[in-house]
Write a protein that holds these residues in place. Structure first.
Motif: not given
Ligand code: PBG
Length: 317
Positions: A158-159, A165-166, A169, A183, A185, A187, A231, A236
């Motif tokens: 994820p960017s 979001r983490v 997800h 994941i 990240s 981060s 994260d 993450a």
């Protein structure tokens, strides 16, 4: 939650990224752009050796990268039609599935963001007043992450820099039987002037405004460190600082505070600036590139995303 620590031990590729060794060619990740509807592979003047691939040219590209020892890739999937509500599911599925089918030995991370998809080029969805709709964005991004996983992605990256979001997800992956998918990240991702060539490649520049309401302010060290810690808490497996050279002081502290493998993204503007210096006779490209990698290694980077991963063996030897 019981697989949390095992997720980074599950295969040789992940163990290579997560190891505490210095940077080596097994720790490099090659970015790949796949552009839906593109007729012919395009080279990019600002990023020599990097291409915008078609859905078929990417197969040849990955084949040649595997031959020079690259196994980790991060894919940027650029759909033909922009949409703030539809997920270009069949393009995502085709792109990931055909690569994994032909080259099961690859490890495919998929950049998870919306800036190549939205009509306005922002990384999330917007309220009618133009501000970010964090909640709806995270939901939509997680639906996208699930499509990636169902298409055969090995890892989610994820960017977008939305809050939560983490966690979201991780939850959607776990519920759907993908608890082994790690994941990675983005981060600690700063708002930066060094993403320009990427945005041209990924057709992802914001039409209006900038990304300062979601990417980190370079002047704020606490936010930069906390963002990575957060994260980790959300689940993450790998953390990252980005850009590389402008975040060098943060790699050690983030690794110490989180205990997680923390890598670097040497971004498009960093790579392009070495190219422009060398093109004008002011440095030797490989030697300058190698200097930057030595610095990332010295700072304790666990892995490196770089446009020159496919030159990794040459540059590192
Ligand atoms: C998507 C994304 C960006 C980059 C990686 N993922 C652009 C941005 O945040 O504006 C930049 C990478 C690079 O410059 O090489 N959000």
């Amino acid at each position: 939650m019981e697989t949390k620590h095992r997720r980074i031990r599950l295969n040789a590729g992940l163990r290579n990224l997560a190891s505490s060794e210095s940077l080596n060619s097994k720790k490099l990740i090659q970015p790949i752009f796949i552009v839906e509807g593109l007729k012919e592979k395009e080279k990019m003047d600002s990023l020599p050796g990097v291409f915008r691939d078609t859905e078929s040219s990417v197969l040849k590209q990955v084949e040649s990268d595997l031959k020079v020892g690259v196994t980790h890739f991060i894919l940027f999937l650029i759909p033909e039609l922009k949409s703030n509500s539809e997920i270009p599911k069949s393009f995502y599925e085709r792109s990931i599935f055909s690569l994994k089918k032909k080259f099961p030995e690859t490890f495919l991370w998929i950049d998870t963001c919306m800036c190549s998809l939205t009509t306005h080029g922002h990384c999330g969805l917007l309220h009618s007043d133009g501000s970010i709709d964090n909640h709806t964005s995270v939901k939509h991004l997680s639906d996208i992450a699930l499509v990636y996983a169902q298409s055969g992605a090995d890892g989610i990256a994820p960017s977008d820099m939305m809050d939560g979001r983490v966690k979201s997800h991780r939850a959607i992956l776990d519920v759907n039987g993908f608890s082994n998918i790690p994941i990675l990240s983005y981060s600690t991702k700063f708002k930066s002037n060094f993403y320009g060539p990427f945005r041209a490649a990924a057709d992802s520049a914001p039409a209006q405004g900038d990304r300062s309401s979601y990417q980190i302010d370079v002047r704020n060290r606490e936010d930069a460190v906390l963002s990575s810690i957060r994260d980790k808490e959300e689940g993450a497996d790998f953390l990252m600082v980005k850009p590389g050279m402008t975040s060098i002081d943060l790699i050690g502290p983030i690794r110490e505070k989180t205990g997680l493998p923390t890598g670097v993204y040497q971004v498009s503007g960093e790579y392009a600036s070495i190219h422009y210096l060398s093109q004008n006779g002011f440095c030797d490209f490989d030697s300058a590139l190698s200097e930057t990698w030595q610095i990332f290694s010295r700072a304790g980077a666990s892995y490196l995303i770089t446009y020159a991963a496919r030159k990794g063996k040459e540059v590192l030897s």
